[in-house]
Design an enzyme around this catalytic site. Structure first.
Site, mmCIF file in Angstrom:
data_model
loop_
_atom_site.group_PDB
_atom_site.id
_atom_site.type_symbol
_atom_site.label_atom_id
_atom_site.label_comp_id
_atom_site.label_asym_id
_atom_site.label_seq_id
_atom_site.Cartn_x
_atom_site.Cartn_y
_atom_site.Cartn_z
ATOM 1 N N LEU A 193 0.822 -1.206 0.000
ATOM 2 C CA LEU A 193 0.000 0.000 0.000
ATOM 3 C C LEU A 193 0.860 1.262 0.000
ATOM 4 O O LEU A 193 1.950 1.271 0.570
ATOM 5 C CB LEU A 193 -0.871 0.026 1.261
ATOM 6 N N GLU A 240 -10.610 0.412 7.606
ATOM 7 C CA GLU A 240 -10.444 -0.688 8.566
ATOM 8 C C GLU A 240 -9.064 -0.641 9.201
ATOM 9 O O GLU A 240 -8.129 -0.093 8.613
ATOM 10 C CB GLU A 240 -10.661 -2.033 7.857
ATOM 11 N N LYS A 261 -5.352 -1.214 10.310
ATOM 12 C CA LYS A 261 -4.199 -1.790 9.617
ATOM 13 C C LYS A 261 -3.397 -2.574 10.650
ATOM 14 O O LYS A 261 -2.688 -2.003 11.482
ATOM 15 C CB LYS A 261 -3.349 -0.680 9.005
ATOM 16 N N ASP A 264 -0.668 -4.744 12.372
ATOM 17 C CA ASP A 264 0.775 -4.792 12.205
ATOM 18 C C ASP A 264 1.239 -6.232 12.369
ATOM 19 O O ASP A 264 1.609 -6.667 13.448
ATOM 20 C CB ASP A 264 1.426 -3.890 13.254
ATOM 21 N N ARG A 280 3.766 -13.453 2.140
ATOM 22 C CA ARG A 280 3.696 -12.563 0.985
ATOM 23 C C ARG A 280 4.967 -12.663 0.146
ATOM 24 O O ARG A 280 4.921 -12.590 -1.068
ATOM 25 C CB ARG A 280 3.491 -11.128 1.472
ATOM 26 N N TYR A 286 -8.786 -9.912 5.127
ATOM 27 C CA TYR A 286 -9.349 -8.641 4.672
ATOM 28 C C TYR A 286 -9.475 -8.496 3.155
ATOM 29 O O TYR A 286 -9.726 -7.413 2.657
ATOM 30 C CB TYR A 286 -8.541 -7.458 5.221
ATOM 31 N N LYS A 316 -1.174 6.202 8.172
ATOM 32 C CA LYS A 316 -0.292 5.795 9.267
ATOM 33 C C LYS A 316 -0.414 6.771 10.429
ATOM 34 O O LYS A 316 -0.363 7.986 10.232
ATOM 35 C CB LYS A 316 1.171 5.784 8.782
ATOM 36 N N CYS A 320 33.351 -6.173 27.969
ATOM 37 C CA CYS A 320 31.984 -6.670 27.835
ATOM 38 C C CYS A 320 31.375 -6.925 29.215
ATOM 39 O O CYS A 320 31.973 -7.633 30.025
ATOM 40 C CB CYS A 320 31.989 -7.972 27.022
ATOM 41 N N CYS A 374 30.884 -10.909 29.820
ATOM 42 C CA CYS A 374 31.949 -11.900 29.970
ATOM 43 C C CYS A 374 33.306 -11.280 30.275
ATOM 44 O O CYS A 374 34.282 -11.997 30.463
ATOM 45 C CB CYS A 374 32.048 -12.770 28.711
ATOM 46 N N CYS A 422 31.805 -7.272 21.441
ATOM 47 C CA CYS A 422 32.517 -8.087 22.411
ATOM 48 C C CYS A 422 33.394 -9.061 21.622
ATOM 49 O O CYS A 422 32.981 -9.587 20.597
ATOM 50 C CB CYS A 422 31.493 -8.830 23.250
ATOM 51 N N CYS A 458 31.102 -15.660 25.543
ATOM 52 C CA CYS A 458 30.147 -14.699 26.069
ATOM 53 C C CYS A 458 28.768 -15.345 26.177
ATOM 54 O O CYS A 458 28.231 -15.832 25.186
ATOM 55 C CB CYS A 458 30.100 -13.477 25.163
HETATM 56 S S1 IVH Z 1 -5.006 -4.298 2.083
HETATM 57 C C1 IVH Z 1 -3.725 -4.159 -2.178
HETATM 58 N N1 IVH Z 1 -5.907 -4.297 4.546
HETATM 59 O O1 IVH Z 1 -0.417 -3.642 5.438
HETATM 60 C C2 IVH Z 1 -4.251 -4.390 -0.831
HETATM 61 N N2 IVH Z 1 -3.577 -4.516 4.231
HETATM 62 O O2 IVH Z 1 1.458 -1.653 4.271
HETATM 63 C C3 IVH Z 1 -3.171 -4.443 0.142
HETATM 64 N N3 IVH Z 1 -2.311 -4.782 6.290
HETATM 65 O O3 IVH Z 1 1.137 -5.696 3.084
HETATM 66 C C4 IVH Z 1 -3.480 -4.860 1.478
HETATM 67 N N4 IVH Z 1 -4.029 -4.697 7.663
HETATM 68 O O4 IVH Z 1 0.200 -6.819 5.156
HETATM 69 C C5 IVH Z 1 -4.828 -4.368 3.757
HETATM 70 N N5 IVH Z 1 -6.857 -4.304 6.650
HETATM 71 C C6 IVH Z 1 -5.794 -4.383 5.870
HETATM 72 C C7 IVH Z 1 -4.501 -4.561 6.412
HETATM 73 C C8 IVH Z 1 -3.417 -4.617 5.535
HETATM 74 C C9 IVH Z 1 -2.719 -4.832 7.563
HETATM 75 C C10 IVH Z 1 -0.902 -4.888 5.856
HETATM 76 C C11 IVH Z 1 -0.665 -5.809 4.695
HETATM 77 C C12 IVH Z 1 0.068 -4.994 3.669
HETATM 78 C C13 IVH Z 1 0.572 -3.849 4.476
HETATM 79 C C14 IVH Z 1 0.764 -2.637 3.594
#
Ligand code: IVH
Length: 666
Positions: free
Chosen positions: A84, A112, A114, A116, A135, A222, A310, A404, A407, A422, A428
């Site tokens: 993305l 929705e 995102k 991590d 991926r 998703y 973000k 260190c 050790c 070290c 160590c």
């Molecule tokens: S959509 C083309 N939906 O974020 C569609 N991605 O920075 C691409 N991710 O690689 C993904 N939650 O691993 C989508 N609700 C969500 C997500 C999501 C997490 C991750 C995904 C992607 C990364 C992109």
């Protein structure tokens, strides 16, 4: 119970268990107690054991994890998994909207969380889970099916009849499980994971599915990447469809009619982001109408119909109470600030990484300073800046110690590097685990049956404190370990015994000297023929060898300067580990096999090279310096000090006549 009856009951049980899984994991609405659930599982396990013909790869009993894999195979994704683009503020969200509406109008969005985690693709054929992949580079990923099968939120069978379905989702470790796992790892002396994402990836990219089975990994789905026989026209419908098919989806996805609504929802999540049981680093904004995706198209890597908003990094102000150093598994000393605990990004923060001395100097961070700390995505925050205006004059400057803390070995800062390391490579404790894993690995000493989990067990039970201890393990010690029976203990001891005969080059590589890879180890073995000789090599001698650069030479010399490393090598030697170049393998034994010669002075009938050749043809070796391992010193006219040394050391001396005799007789 006969087979027919058992089959019926097994099917009932599987259906019932899957139904409870769905209620518990997907709907968050369990209707039976854990004990009742366990009873159903136990009954199913028993029946499958009694009637093996009823076993099935999609049975809920398969979630415990099967046999370890030798390696992961790769799989090509049927549709590329794109990433993305990012936006960071309201203005950039509006810019994104402008780009979209230039092509389609009006537009609805779905926003929705995102998550991590680790992006995965799941393939179902005739309703059965077939392939789960990472991926990877978007085109090709790793086949981690065995690990994903252990994940309760990955349905093994769909709740809908679909011929073929490929979905995309995020595998993650819930925050609570992450904290629990790290606590356990610290108790066991293992390095903690930096964040839940690394923990999830680390669990799913293990070859032993039992590890994934023990860790609480979940998958939220998703996206529908491919489907046969369904007509899904909006993203919101896709989420609905996925939920009905049995997947866990994020219930916080919201359908928005306007861009203002999108922005409002994004901002609302600033405060709420920590309320979720899993880590999120933003929100994903997606165009709802799937039919316009083609019109909007994609850039090289990311679609134009979606973007990631973000969250800004969160900051707080606190005081540096102290600075300590931690020794990482590669031997790097990382300075860490001990902070006055402060609440930041949903957790209490009491430490921040300072990275290295350069950063400390550059930001002029002192003990006692008031500092701004920030969390960017990782659990361990960092110091952004010092509030110099708040200094009182009592703040103390800090320099990384020269020894260190783990050790006591000297630390060095290799030229051109910011990190301080070290030099107690073999001793160590902070480095023991990685060092051992490397030592026993396939290209090194190749000890079968000594994988990372066994290494962990050995360290945890105090059976090894350095790599040489492997050769001193006793059978009774092994039998005390969990999951080690007589047979596997015998096998392991035999594998350890066999490894003593590995060629010198493998041992050199196995020692894990920095910059010395397997190719360099081969070259060193060919040039020095023994650990003894390599140990005595000077930087000049080393760099004189083609392919050995000054960085590697320095590293080798430093390694063998450390008293503690030498002790470990001595222990290896005493255990009987081969420390010399292996005899040539092509032919049978030769008369001078294993014997080492040094030639000094001028011989009448042989040039140096001829003498060397004659010895080598019979399987002997010629080295340039006299050492304990020398067997004969051939002395010609005008010998050098080597003859005296040989006499002193009591090594047998041959004059030319005796030497010739030896070549003939032998
Ligand atoms: S959509 C083309 N939906 O974020 C569609 N991605 O920075 C691409 N991710 O690689 C993904 N939650 O691993 C989508 N609700 C969500 C997500 C999501 C997490 C991750 C995904 C992607 C990364 C992109």
């Amino acid at each position: 119970m006969n087979l027919e009856e058992a089959k019926k009951r097994v099917e009932e049980l599987r259906k019932e268990i899957e139904e409870h899984n769905y209620k518990y994991y997907v709907l968050d609405n369990p209707v039976i107690s854990d004990a009742e659930y366990d009873n159903l599982m136990r009954e199913l396990e028993k029946l499958e054991k009694k009637f093996p013909e009823l076993q099935s790869p999609t049975s809920p009993t398969q979630r415990v994890g099967g046999e370890p894999l030798p390696y992961f195979t790769t799989v090509e994704h049927p549709v590329p998994l794109l990433s993305l683009s990012n936006v960071y503020n309201e203005k950039e969200i509006r810019d994104f909207h402008r780009r979209v509406t230039a092509i389609v109008e009006p537009v609805q969005y779905v926003v929705e969380p995102k998550i991590d985690g680790l992006s995965v693709a799941l393939t179902y054929v005739d309703g059965n889970f077939e392939i789960g992949a990472t991926r990877g580079n978007g085109q090709v990923g790793e086949d981690i099916t065995v690990n994903l099968k252990t994940v309760r939120t990955v349905p093994l069978k769909l709740r809908k009849q679909v011929r073929r379905l490929v979905v995309r989702g995020e595998a993650y470790m819930p925050k609570e499980d992450f904290l629990r796992l790290n606590k356990k790892r610290e108790e066991e002396g293992l390095p903690p994971f930096a964040n839940p994402r690394n923990a999830a990836a680390g669990s799913l990219r293990q070859l032993d599915p039992k590890i994934a089975a023990e860790r609480s990994i979940q998958v939220i789905v998703y996206d529908v990447l491919a489907v046969e026989g369904e007509n899904i026209v909006t993203h919101y419908e896709a989420l609905e469809f996925l939920k009905e098919a049995g997947f866990k989806v994020d219930n916080n996805a919201k359908l928005c009619e306007t861009i203002d609504e999108v922005i409002e929802y994004c901002e609302k999540w600033h405060e709420r982001r920590h309320d979720l049981p899993y880590e999120i680093d933003g929100l994903v904004i997606k165009v709802n109408d799937v039919n316009v995706y083609e019109d909007l198209g994609t850039t090289a890597k990311a679609p134009r119909w979606a973007t990631a908003y973000k969250f800004p990094a969160e900051q707080a102000v606190t005081t540096v109470k102290d600075i300590i150093v931690r020794v990482g598994r590669t031997g790097v000393l990382t300075p860490t600030a001990i902070l006055e605990p402060v609440s930041l990004a949903g957790t209490t923060v009491s430490k921040a990484t300072l990275h290295n001395q350069d950063i400390i100097d550059e930001k002029d961070i002192r003990i006692g300073d008031r500092v701004v700390v920030q969390k960017a995505g990782d659990i361990i925050p960092e110091v952004v800046e010092v509030k110099k205006e708040e200094r009182t004059g009592t703040e103390k400057k800090y320099t990384i110690p020269s020894k260190c803390p783990e050790c006591g070995s000297e630390v060095i800062r290799p030229e051109g590097e910011v990190a301080v390391r070290c030099t107690g490579d073999l001793v160590c404790p902070a480095r023991l685990r990685e060092g051992l894993i490397h030592f026993v690995a396939r290209g090194a000493m190749d000890i079968e049956g000594l994988g990372p989990s066994m290494v962990d067990a050995l360290i945890k039970n105090g059976l090894v404190e350095d790599i040489a201890d492997i050769y001193y393990i006793k059978k009774e010690d092994l039998l005390k370990l969990e999951r080690v029976a007589e047979k596997s203990a015998n096998n392991l001891l035999q594998a350890i015994e066999e490894s003593k005969r590995r060629p010198l080059s493998r041992l050199i590589f196995a020692l894990g000297i920095r910059h010395v890879g397997s190719r360099a180890a081969d070259i060193l073995a060919q040039n020095f023929h023994s650990i003894d000789a390599l140990m005595n090599a000077t930087t000049e001698e080393l760099v004189a060898i083609p392919e050995i650069g000054p960085k590697m030479a320095e590293s080798i010399v430093k390694f063998f300067e450390q008293e503690s490393n030498l002790k470990v090598i001595e222990k290896l030697q005493q255990a009987g580990v081969n420390m010399e170049e292996e005899p040539p393998r092509e032919q049978g034994p030769k008369p001078l096999d294993g014997l080492k010669f040094v030639i000094t002075g001028t011989l009448e009938n042989y040039s140096r090279n001829e003498a060397k050749e004659a010895i080598e043809n019979l399987g002997g070796k010629v080295t340039s310096s006299v050492s304990k391992s020398t067997d004969y010193v051939v002395v010609g006219e005008n010998p050098g000090s080597k003859a005296d040394k040989a006499r002193e050391m009591g090594i047998e001396i041959l004059n030319e006549e005796q030497f010739e005799e030896m070549l003939k007789i032998k």
